[in-house]
Motif scaffolding. Sequence first.
Motif, short mmCIF file in Angstrom:
data_model
loop_
_atom_site.label_atom_id
_atom_site.label_comp_id
_atom_site.label_asym_id
_atom_site.label_seq_id
_atom_site.Cartn_x
_atom_site.Cartn_y
_atom_site.Cartn_z
N ASN A 1 0.74 -1.33 -0.08
CA ASN A 1 0.07 -0.18 -0.07
C ASN A 1 0.96 1.22 -0.09
O ASN A 1 2.00 1.09 -0.13
CB ASN A 1 -1.10 0.13 1.12
N ILE A 2 0.20 2.38 0.04
CA ILE A 2 0.87 3.91 -0.09
C ILE A 2 2.11 3.88 1.15
O ILE A 2 2.87 4.71 0.87
CB ILE A 2 -0.15 4.72 0.00
N LYS A 3 1.90 3.10 2.23
CA LYS A 3 2.81 3.22 3.44
C LYS A 3 3.77 2.03 3.17
O LYS A 3 4.92 1.99 4.18
CB LYS A 3 2.13 2.99 4.76
N GLY A 4 3.68 1.30 2.16
CA GLY A 4 4.68 0.18 2.05
C GLY A 4 4.52 -1.00 2.59
O GLY A 4 5.23 -2.04 2.81
N GLU A 5 3.31 -1.19 3.12
CA GLU A 5 3.02 -2.31 4.20
C GLU A 5 2.35 -3.20 3.24
O GLU A 5 1.83 -3.15 2.13
CB GLU A 5 1.82 -1.90 5.05
N ALA A 6 2.77 -4.79 3.27
CA ALA A 6 2.24 -5.84 2.52
C ALA A 6 0.68 -5.83 2.60
O ALA A 6 0.10 -5.99 3.78
CB ALA A 6 2.91 -7.18 2.65
N VAL A 7 0.05 -6.09 1.26
CA VAL A 7 -1.44 -6.27 1.40
C VAL A 7 -2.07 -7.07 0.52
O VAL A 7 -1.37 -7.54 -0.23
CB VAL A 7 -2.39 -4.85 1.19
N ILE A 8 -3.22 -7.65 0.49
CA ILE A 8 -3.91 -8.45 -0.38
C ILE A 8 -4.33 -7.80 -1.51
O ILE A 8 -4.80 -6.75 -1.41
CB ILE A 8 -5.10 -9.38 0.51
N GLN A 9 -4.20 -8.65 -2.70
CA GLN A 9 -4.64 -8.35 -4.13
C GLN A 9 -5.28 -9.46 -4.80
O GLN A 9 -4.99 -10.41 -4.59
CB GLN A 9 -3.48 -7.60 -4.94
N GLU A 10 -6.39 -9.02 -5.58
CA GLU A 10 -7.17 -10.02 -5.98
C GLU A 10 -6.80 -10.17 -7.64
O GLU A 10 -6.56 -9.08 -8.14
CB GLU A 10 -8.54 -9.76 -6.12
N PHE A 11 -6.63 -11.16 -8.19
CA PHE A 11 -6.44 -11.61 -9.57
C PHE A 11 -7.44 -12.78 -10.08
O PHE A 11 -8.26 -13.23 -9.57
CB PHE A 11 -5.06 -12.25 -9.69
N GLU A 12 -7.37 -12.76 -11.66
CA GLU A 12 -8.03 -13.54 -12.27
C GLU A 12 -7.16 -14.55 -13.15
O GLU A 12 -6.28 -13.72 -13.92
CB GLU A 12 -9.02 -12.90 -13.05
N PHE A 13 -7.37 -15.66 -13.14
CA PHE A 13 -6.50 -16.62 -14.11
C PHE A 13 -7.36 -17.04 -15.17
O PHE A 13 -8.44 -17.80 -14.76
CB PHE A 13 -5.84 -17.91 -13.44
#
Length: 263
Positions: free
Chosen positions: A244-256
């Motif tokens: 995120n904007i703070k450089g913290e690891a976050v979840i992100q959604e994808f499609e295959f």
Amino acid sequence: MKNKVVVIVFFMTVMLLVIYGFVKDNKEIVTCKPIDKSLFTNDNTFLNDFVAEKNLMYSVKGKHKRTITKKKIKEAHSVGDLITYYPSSWIVNYKSVKIGIIKNGKEIKELGKNNVFTEKQIKLINSVNISDVVKIKVDYKTKNSVTEELENSEMIINMVVVPEVEAAFDGGYDKMITYLRRNTSMNIQACNFQVNNGAVVCFAIDENGKAINVNVKETSGNYEVDKELINLIKTMPTWKPAKNIKGEAVIQEFEFIIRDGMC
């Protein structure tokens, strides 16, 4: 007379066999054909040849079509700052501009008189978090190019907030596609996917870079193939997580997406 009957019966039998063969062949077009596993050697020579001949198309992309980052939102002071190629030249005057933020299915909105955001609108959009939806509704008047009369019109755009730094497969996109190709099972290879639609598997990359929440959005039409597609995604190597904007690891959604390629 008997000869005529025999001839008629003969031709009817031939026609029935032809029809049966046609129906059988067409059934095979839309189902997943079983593969003789004895054809596959330990070094996967036959599998590699089969993959090349099958020409399956693979793609992995973010789950949402129109996205925006929190950084871009924080820098925005007008509709044009949020929407690329905003058609301000079409607009003669504004009736209203609504900014809405949808969080967990609930919408909070603020109205403005034109494309420049009010203080309340700026405060609202600055409250967004990743996965929130930013909804912009512009009601305006435009001039008809033929009659030159003013006409009412509206523009509605929804954007999903995504991380500043997207999650990425270690080694890059091409390496990921190569991995998926090499680990595609025989059952998946045997399946006849639709060229335009194919099968779609949704998943998310968590804070540790692992694939989670893996599920089938568009089925292959075969239960076993769907299970193997899910397993293909679940067993992927660890990714570099989104930040995120703070450089913290976050979840992100994808499609295959996987489909038959064009010959």
